[in-house]
Design a protein around this motif. Structure first.
Motif, short mmCIF file in Angstrom:
data_model
loop_
_atom_site.label_atom_id
_atom_site.label_comp_id
_atom_site.label_asym_id
_atom_site.label_seq_id
_atom_site.Cartn_x
_atom_site.Cartn_y
_atom_site.Cartn_z
N PHE A 33 -36.16 -5.23 48.18
CA PHE A 33 -36.12 -6.68 48.03
C PHE A 33 -36.24 -7.33 49.41
O PHE A 33 -35.68 -6.84 50.39
CB PHE A 33 -34.78 -7.12 47.41
N TYR A 35 -35.22 -11.01 51.03
CA TYR A 35 -34.53 -12.28 50.85
C TYR A 35 -34.64 -13.09 52.14
O TYR A 35 -34.74 -12.53 53.22
CB TYR A 35 -33.04 -12.06 50.55
N GLN A 37 -32.60 -16.30 54.19
CA GLN A 37 -31.38 -17.09 54.24
C GLN A 37 -31.57 -18.28 55.16
O GLN A 37 -31.86 -18.12 56.35
CB GLN A 37 -30.18 -16.26 54.70
N MET A 39 -29.75 -22.43 55.91
CA MET A 39 -28.59 -23.26 55.64
C MET A 39 -28.81 -24.10 54.38
O MET A 39 -27.92 -24.27 53.57
CB MET A 39 -28.31 -24.17 56.84
N MET A 40 -30.01 -24.62 54.26
CA MET A 40 -30.28 -25.55 53.16
C MET A 40 -30.39 -24.85 51.81
O MET A 40 -29.90 -25.37 50.80
CB MET A 40 -31.59 -26.31 53.44
N ARG A 41 -31.00 -23.70 51.79
CA ARG A 41 -31.34 -23.07 50.52
C ARG A 41 -30.54 -21.80 50.23
O ARG A 41 -30.69 -21.21 49.15
CB ARG A 41 -32.84 -22.79 50.47
N GLY A 42 -29.72 -21.39 51.17
CA GLY A 42 -28.92 -20.18 50.95
C GLY A 42 -29.80 -18.94 50.96
O GLY A 42 -30.78 -18.88 51.69
N LEU A 43 -29.45 -17.97 50.13
CA LEU A 43 -30.18 -16.71 50.05
C LEU A 43 -31.18 -16.77 48.91
O LEU A 43 -30.80 -16.85 47.74
CB LEU A 43 -29.22 -15.55 49.80
N LEU A 45 -34.55 -15.03 46.97
CA LEU A 45 -35.38 -13.84 46.80
C LEU A 45 -36.84 -14.23 47.01
O LEU A 45 -37.33 -15.16 46.37
CB LEU A 45 -35.20 -13.27 45.40
N TYR A 48 -39.85 -8.64 45.27
CA TYR A 48 -39.26 -7.31 45.19
C TYR A 48 -40.28 -6.30 44.65
O TYR A 48 -41.21 -6.65 43.93
CB TYR A 48 -37.95 -7.30 44.41
N PHE A 91 -33.68 -10.93 55.18
CA PHE A 91 -32.98 -9.69 54.84
C PHE A 91 -33.86 -8.82 53.95
O PHE A 91 -34.52 -9.31 53.03
CB PHE A 91 -31.69 -9.97 54.08
N TYR A 104 -26.73 -3.99 45.88
CA TYR A 104 -27.84 -3.65 46.76
C TYR A 104 -27.29 -3.39 48.16
O TYR A 104 -26.29 -3.98 48.58
CB TYR A 104 -28.84 -4.79 46.85
N PHE A 106 -27.96 -4.01 51.95
CA PHE A 106 -28.76 -4.92 52.78
C PHE A 106 -28.88 -4.39 54.20
O PHE A 106 -27.96 -3.75 54.73
CB PHE A 106 -28.11 -6.30 52.83
N SER A 108 -29.52 -5.37 58.33
CA SER A 108 -28.82 -6.30 59.21
C SER A 108 -29.53 -7.64 59.37
O SER A 108 -28.98 -8.56 59.95
CB SER A 108 -28.63 -5.66 60.59
#
Lengths: 115, 115
Positions: A33, A35, A37, A39-43, A45, A48, A91, A104, A106, A108
């Motif tokens: 996967f 991803y 990250q 601040m505005m949209r978070g994590l 996807l 995958y 990520f 999952y 992840f 670093s």
């Protein structure tokens, strides 16, 4: 087991340049996967793979983004051309299945800054 | 479509206080999995727990406990006697394996524990 390995850890590039992020999943994990990250949209996807085949790329924001998995031990996420709004932490994660008991694993992350 | 809401953006508590992080989810599937991950200041994502939709028993692990209530579609996380090392961003996530849907994350709650 070295875990999921991502490179580079940090990348600073100028707008318009091509950026390639790399990921080595855990051996034996059939799912990989990507991803992002912010601040505005978070994590979120992005895409995958299952057994090296892309299953769902609906999260890839634009045609500027592309991902490949040429073999079971390597994947890349490429941004061409890069833009400042692509700045984020990316990520990579791997898993033996979609509902693995331990979740999952992840990497670093790669912190990308586009100036 | 599946969705995870963490309404608390930031929480600040004094050390030794108890704190509860809220998570509300939406899904149409009867089989699903709920997760909590911790992201300490170093940035990595650390798996904490997975709970399947058929098991509503509360879970306790040391100072951590989780309360899963299908009636309210919630999967809340409580830290008892908080410590400074608990300071992190905590993510709740949902997967729907039968729908081939990998982990979907909430936007996270940033917890600051002050000495």
């Amino acid at each position: 087991d070295a875990g999921v390995i991502q490179s580079p850890r940090h990348e600073v590039t100028e707008m318009g340049q091509e950026v390639t992020l790399r990921c080595k999943p855990i051996s034996g994990h059939d799912y990989l996967f990507w991803y992002r990250q912010t601040m505005m949209r978070g994590l979120e996807l992005l895409i995958y793979f299952n057994n090296n085949v892309p299953i769902d790329d609906s999260g890839m924001p634009e045609d500027r983004f592309s991902a490949k998995m040429p073999n079971a031990s390597f994947s890349t996420l490429k941004i061409q051309p890069s833009e400042p709004r692509d700045s984020a932490v990316y990520f990579c994660a791997s898993s033996s299945d979609l509902d693995r008991k331990d979740g999952y694993t992840f990497g670093s992350g790669t912190r990308l800054t586009v100036v | 479509a599946q969705k995870v809401t963490q309404a608390q953006t930031e929480i600040s508590v004094v050390e030794k206080e108890d704190v509860t992080l809220d998570c509300v989810y939406e899904t149409r599937d009867t089989t699903y999995y709920l997760f909590w991950y911790k992201q300490p200041p170093s940035g990595e994502l650390v798996f904490l727990i997975r709970r399947n939709s058929f098991d509503e028993q509360n879970e306790i692990s040391g100072r951590y406990s989780w309360n899963f209530q299908k009636s309210t579609s919630s999967f809340n996380f409580t830290i008892t006697a908080s410590q400074v090392v608990d300071s992190a961003v905590y993510f709740c996530a949902l997967s729907e394996p039968l729908g081939n849907t990998p982990l979907v994350f909430g936007k996270g709650t940033r917890l600051s524990v002050i000495a």
